[in-house]
Design an enzyme around this catalytic site. Structure first.
Site, PDB file in Angstrom:
ATOM      1  N   GLU A  58      -0.988  44.779  23.672  1.00 18.65           N
ATOM      2  CA  GLU A  58       0.362  44.856  23.126  1.00 18.65           C
ATOM      3  C   GLU A  58       1.399  44.667  24.243  1.00 18.65           C
ATOM      4  O   GLU A  58       1.283  45.240  25.311  1.00 18.65           O
ATOM      5  CB  GLU A  58       0.584  46.206  22.448  1.00 18.65           C
ATOM      6  CG  GLU A  58      -0.351  46.455  21.276  1.00 18.65           C
ATOM      7  CD  GLU A  58      -0.215  45.431  20.156  1.00 18.65           C
ATOM      8  OE1 GLU A  58       0.821  44.740  20.107  1.00 18.65           O
ATOM      9  OE2 GLU A  58      -1.150  45.325  19.346  1.00 18.65           O
TER      10      GLU A  58
ATOM     11  N   CYS B 177      -0.094  53.778  16.371  1.00 18.40           N
ATOM     12  CA  CYS B 177      -0.395  53.194  17.683  1.00 18.40           C
ATOM     13  C   CYS B 177       0.884  52.865  18.442  1.00 18.40           C
ATOM     14  O   CYS B 177       0.997  53.127  19.645  1.00 18.40           O
ATOM     15  CB  CYS B 177      -1.259  51.940  17.519  1.00 18.40           C
ATOM     16  SG  CYS B 177      -2.909  52.324  16.912  1.00 18.40           S
TER      17      CYS B 177
ATOM     18  N   HIS C 263      -5.411  46.825  21.266  1.00 15.49           N
ATOM     19  CA  HIS C 263      -5.891  46.933  19.885  1.00 15.49           C
ATOM     20  C   HIS C 263      -7.237  46.211  19.760  1.00 15.49           C
ATOM     21  O   HIS C 263      -7.389  45.091  20.270  1.00 15.49           O
ATOM     22  CB  HIS C 263      -4.891  46.296  18.918  1.00 15.49           C
ATOM     23  CG  HIS C 263      -4.016  47.292  18.214  1.00 15.49           C
ATOM     24  ND1 HIS C 263      -2.651  47.208  18.193  1.00 15.49           N
ATOM     25  CD2 HIS C 263      -4.324  48.400  17.464  1.00 15.49           C
ATOM     26  CE1 HIS C 263      -2.150  48.220  17.478  1.00 15.49           C
ATOM     27  NE2 HIS C 263      -3.139  48.955  17.030  1.00 15.49           N
TER      28      HIS C 263
END
Ligand code: PCA
Length: 212
Positions: free
Chosen positions: A80, A145, A170
């Protein structure tokens, strides 16, 4: 020896297991390239997860932080780039709550977003070298998350440790998660669990190389 805090999440929604939990459980306590792995599981509830995370950061004073979670539906491992100060849940958390258009952090000084401080391109390159397809994701979603990534970066910055590499990885569904999808629902892409664990381990190796 430097320490890495490696977190995964408990199972949530309709998923029978969480492959992130299995990966961090396998790596817990290992020494990877001179880095001690300290694993922990986080609850899928934003306030409890943020509270647990702050405790872990204070207790372990880690030299690097790698947060992991399941992104069911994504076909590859992803790093991310950004966490935003927004919660907007499409599904309830494990306490049955849905937060809509709410801040992830209500501190007056909370910025709109934090960028990952992980070495994103070196991890992608190491994955490629190891034969693992992966990419950068520009949204961690607006669920738990994202909240956890936001709070980790915020807590590190607020305690003068903005230089500690920290970010979120992820992982796709594993076979168990994919097998649990009812036949009348769209099928999920999946990666076998050992491959998911290997991808997390390669990311840890890159962090170890940076810290040693
Ligand atoms: N994935 C969810 C929360 C817990 C997990 O493993 C998410 O992507 O927000």
């Amino acid at each position: 020896m430097p320490t890495l805090l490696l977190t995964g999440f408990e199972p949530f929604h309709t998923h029978p297991v969480n492959p992130s939990a299995e990966a961090v459980g396998t790596l817990d306590g290992l020494e990877v390239g001179g880095l001690r792995v300290q694993s922990a599981l986080l609850p899928v509830e934003p306030h409890a997860a943020a509270h647990t995370l702050r405790g872990l950061l204070a207790t372990h004073q880690p030299d690097a932080v790698l947060l992991t979670g399941l992104a069911a539906g994504r076909p590859q491992v992803t790093l991310e780039r950004v966490a935003v100060n927004v919660m907007d849940f499409a599904i309830p958390d494990n306490a049955g709550q849905i937060y809509r258009d709410a801040p992830a952090c209500t501190d007056a000084s909370a910025p709109a977003a934090f960028l990952s401080t992980l070495p994103l391109r070196p991890i992608l390159a190491a994955w490629r070298e190891a034969g693992i397809p992966g990419h950068i994701s520009n949204t961690a979603g607006l669920y738990v998350c994202n909240v956890v990534m936001y709070h980790a970066l915020h807590a590190l910055a607020a305690s003068g440790r903005a230089g500690v590499p920290c970010g979120f990885l992820h992982v796709p569904a594993n076979a168990e998660v994919a097998l649990a999808v009812p036949e009348d629902r769209p099928a999920l892409p999946y990666l076998p669990q050992p491959e998911i664990t290997r991808a997390v381990r390669v990311a840890v190796e890159v962090l170890a190389g940076r810290l040693n």
